[in-house]
Structures are given as C-alpha cells and as structure tokens.
Motif scaffolding. Structure first.
Motif, PDB file in Angstrom:
ATOM      1  N   GLY A   1      32.219  40.284  34.673  1.00  0.00           N
ATOM      2  CA  GLY A   1      33.305  40.180  35.629  1.00  0.00           C
ATOM      3  C   GLY A   1      34.639  40.353  34.948  1.00  0.00           C
ATOM      4  N   GLY A   2      35.696  40.239  35.710  1.00  0.00           N
ATOM      5  CA  GLY A   2      37.053  40.340  35.184  1.00  0.00           C
ATOM      6  C   GLY A   2      37.795  39.050  35.434  1.00  0.00           C
ATOM      7  N   GLU A   3      38.944  39.154  36.054  1.00  0.00           N
ATOM      8  CA  GLU A   3      39.773  37.997  36.359  1.00  0.00           C
ATOM      9  C   GLU A   3      39.247  37.293  37.607  1.00  0.00           C
ATOM     10  OE1 GLU A   3      44.511  37.123  36.615  1.00  0.00           O
ATOM     11  OE2 GLU A   3      43.799  39.088  37.219  1.00  0.00           O
ATOM     12  N   PHE A   4      39.221  35.969  37.577  1.00  0.00           N
ATOM     13  CA  PHE A   4      38.779  35.164  38.710  1.00  0.00           C
ATOM     14  C   PHE A   4      39.950  34.296  39.176  1.00  0.00           C
ATOM     15  CE2 PHE A   4      34.667  36.562  37.630  1.00  0.00           C
ATOM     16  CZ  PHE A   4      33.782  36.174  38.623  1.00  0.00           C
ATOM     17  N   PRO A   5      40.746  34.753  40.149  1.00  0.00           N
ATOM     18  CA  PRO A   5      41.873  33.952  40.635  1.00  0.00           C
ATOM     19  C   PRO A   5      41.401  32.643  41.264  1.00  0.00           C
ATOM     20  CG  PRO A   5      41.971  36.187  41.490  1.00  0.00           C
ATOM     21  CD  PRO A   5      40.652  36.036  40.819  1.00  0.00           C
TER      22      PRO A   5
ATOM     23  N   TYR B   1      38.409  27.076  44.497  1.00  0.00           N
ATOM     24  CA  TYR B   1      37.370  28.023  44.093  1.00  0.00           C
ATOM     25  C   TYR B   1      37.959  29.095  43.181  1.00  0.00           C
ATOM     26  CZ  TYR B   1      35.080  25.732  47.947  1.00  0.00           C
ATOM     27  OH  TYR B   1      34.555  24.774  48.765  1.00  0.00           O
ATOM     28  N   LEU B   2      37.117  29.654  42.342  1.00  0.00           N
ATOM     29  CA  LEU B   2      37.455  30.809  41.528  1.00  0.00           C
ATOM     30  C   LEU B   2      36.703  31.971  42.151  1.00  0.00           C
ATOM     31  CD1 LEU B   2      36.913  28.935  38.194  1.00  0.00           C
ATOM     32  CD2 LEU B   2      39.119  29.676  39.085  1.00  0.00           C
ATOM     33  N   VAL B   3      37.392  33.059  42.437  1.00  0.00           N
ATOM     34  CA  VAL B   3      36.759  34.180  43.133  1.00  0.00           C
ATOM     35  C   VAL B   3      36.944  35.466  42.337  1.00  0.00           C
ATOM     36  CG1 VAL B   3      37.053  33.122  45.413  1.00  0.00           C
ATOM     37  CG2 VAL B   3      38.823  34.647  44.537  1.00  0.00           C
ATOM     38  N   GLY B   4      35.893  36.287  42.292  1.00  0.00           N
ATOM     39  CA  GLY B   4      36.022  37.541  41.561  1.00  0.00           C
ATOM     40  C   GLY B   4      34.823  38.445  41.717  1.00  0.00           C
TER      41      GLY B   4
END
Length: 161
Positions: A89-93, A111-114
C-alpha cells in the motif's frame, strides 16, 4: 538503523523536542496524525512502513505495514497492521470517527484508509479500512478490474466540518 527520531513541537516558539522511537526492522515514511490534532500534541502517530528485508524490486512508496506509535512510551514496540502476501500500500490517511468520546484521547478514534495492490498476477487492488485503535482490518472493498499504483497519496475531506 534500529532507531527513528521524531516528536512534537514543544516549549518556546522555535524549539523542537527529539524523541527516539523503536524502529528496529522497519523503513518508514508518511507520518500520519489525526487531522483535528495537527499542530497539537498527539498521543498516537501512524507511519507507513516496510520491513528492512524488503523484497527485491521494491520501489519507493511500496509499503507492507502501518505502524502505530504511542508517543508517551517511545521505547515500546509499535502496534502493526501487516498487509498479507504480495500486497503493498501507500499512504493511509486518518479519518476521524463521527462521534468522538471526549473522555478518551482522540488521536486514535477513527480509521486509516488506503489502497492496497498486489505485485503479482492477477494485479488487483483493494480499499482497506483499518481501525486505528486496534490496528485490525475493519473492512475492505475489492476494486475489480481497476488497479491503483503503489505510493498513491490520499486525503480524506469530510462533507461537513
């Protein structure tokens, strides 16, 4: 190696405190904090990471874990959400929970989403939602025939403040 440095701005204007964090075995990037706490002390911080023994062919922006650090206990090993198999994955805002309990620290209420993609056939992608408190997968959505490249940056903007 085996140690990272970070920390909140503290003290008088122009001063910054450095704190060593337990990072053995990880290469990290993309520090994440709860947006409502930007510029303020935050108990928990999150980073995208990959093992130091990364696979051959690794490219920048290709991460296989998210680490959660407790800034009140930097020597403690982080909680880890690991992507399985050949997924990266990459960045998880960070997305804040709709209702935040004011009696509990808000820095992990959300939550962290990505996006997560495979590096082998059939080259698929999923959208992951990770519970920031437990660092466990809360939900995932298969992206079907669409593939999102590694290192994809993200930002969550709520419909209303």
């Amino acid at each position: 190696p085996g140690r990272g440095v970070g920390g909140p701005l503290a003290g008088e204007p122009g001063e910054c405190a450095e704190t060593p964090y337990h990072t053995a075995g990880w290469l990290m990037d993309m520090l994440i904090v709860a947006p409502q706490l930007l510029g303020q002390p935050s108990r928990y911080v999150f980073v995208s990471a990959i093992n130091e023994d990364k696979p051959s062919g690794h490219v920048a922006g290709m991460f296989n874990a998210i680490l959660k650090y407790d800034t009140t206990c930097p020597e403690k090993e982080p909680l880890v959400y690991r992507l399985q198999g050949h997924c990266y994955g990459g960045e998880f805002p960070f997305v804040a929970a709709r209702s935040v309990d004011p009696s509990v620290d808000a820095s992990d209420q959300g939550y962290l989403v990505g996006y997560v993609s495979t590096d082998e056939e059939p080259y698929t992608s999923q959208f992951h939602v990770v519970d920031a408190r437990t660092m466990e997968l809360a939900s995932s959505v298969d992206m079907g025939e669409y593939r999102v490249p590694y290192g994809f940056h993200g930002l969550f903007v709520p419909a209303s403040p």
